[in-house]
Scaffold this active site. Sequence first.
Site, PDB file in Angstrom:
ATOM      1  N   GLU A 101       0.847  -1.195   0.000  1.00  0.00           N
ATOM      2  CA  GLU A 101       0.000   0.000   0.000  1.00  0.00           C
ATOM      3  C   GLU A 101       0.883   1.246   0.000  1.00  0.00           C
ATOM      4  OE1 GLU A 101      -3.685  -1.976   2.534  1.00  0.00           O
ATOM      5  OE2 GLU A 101      -2.096  -0.884   3.594  1.00  0.00           O
ATOM      6  N   ASP A 145      -4.601  -8.479   5.898  1.00  0.00           N
ATOM      7  CA  ASP A 145      -5.535  -9.475   5.371  1.00  0.00           C
ATOM      8  C   ASP A 145      -4.959 -10.881   5.376  1.00  0.00           C
ATOM      9  OD1 ASP A 145      -8.025  -8.026   4.250  1.00  0.00           O
ATOM     10  OD2 ASP A 145      -6.353  -6.804   3.572  1.00  0.00           O
TER      11      ASP A 145
END
Length: 395
Positions: A150, A166
Amino acid sequence: MFRLRTILVAAAASLAVATGLIVSGPAPEAEAVPDTIPLTITNNSGRGEPVYIYNLGTELSSGQLGYADAEGTFHAWPAGANPPVPAPDASIEGPADGETLTIDMPKFSGRVYFSVGEKLHFALTPDGLVQPAIQNPDDPNRDILFNWSEYTLNDSGLWINSTQVDMFTAPYTVGVEQQSGEVLSTGELKPGGYSAVFDGVRDAGWGDLVHNGPDGEPLRVLSPGHGVSTGDVPADAMSDYIDRVWEHYSSNTMTVTPITHEPENQYAGTVEGDVMNFTDGSGEVVASFNKPDTDSVFGCHKDLAAPNDQVVGPLARTLCAGFNRTTLLDNPNQPDPDNSNFYQDENTNHYARVIHEQMVDGKAYAFAFDDVGNHESLVHDGDPAAAFMTLTPFD
């Protein structure tokens, strides 16, 4: 069914600045950060399969969702439909093992995905992009080896992190080169750390979080934030610890200083019944939290949801981090800055514990608010010269 996941403009950078987790000085002049910077991707994975790269997110100048090609040119997604329709192929052919590839990163808030051996499947609805949701057994990406980083690149610089919020899977590091030539990096596993994460999660009794690929080999470890909903982690995994915290603060006070550069802003938390109330210096109640369940703790949502404000959100983030790290009983002053105190209770986030143990610098993004106290795997520079991602060995 697909799970719709959108990429928000307010990514790690804005969240960190808003909560004081990154203390930034004056922002550079807008022209100090160019429209694009190079991202060099190095494949040291030791695997022979082809690699595919995707740069997906929000173009900050327009607020549009889309993807960037290898030259950093933005392409908005076309309109989607119900049921979802396939998205345009945004893949970039990645480097073979032992080789590098340099692409241009535009001013974006989003993700750089990489997949190994097979392209990923993305789709579009009228609301936007449907991204992989590996907790869904019917997701078309379920059996593909992939991961992502990210990042936000804007006029104030670059924030880029590795993430395990995740899942834990294909290992990689991220880095940023400063104008001086110094490179800051994070996300590196210890030798043998990749296998040790899988073994450690199994040894903790959470082996159902390990998902195998079609060949029977371990493909990923699902985070407990998803594992409760899939039944891979007991729904009461944290209940005993939550009960003990609630009982303790029924007769004791927790002091929270949620924003590091505002030490004068402290809040006192006490429990009355099923509610923990926080008061400010004047004694006014400024935030209240219902007694959370395990899902709220591992997901940092529901009863521990954090709005993007300056009081309730930072308190929720700090409380959730304390639950995951199980520091709330041993230290009434939160957040606890000493990571040697983390994960010491039998009822803890063993997934986060094991991943942090296997990182060279001890830093990881193993749950949503792992950045509380700057324990996350993130690097930042206000005037970046370049960025890096390195795919590392599966050992």
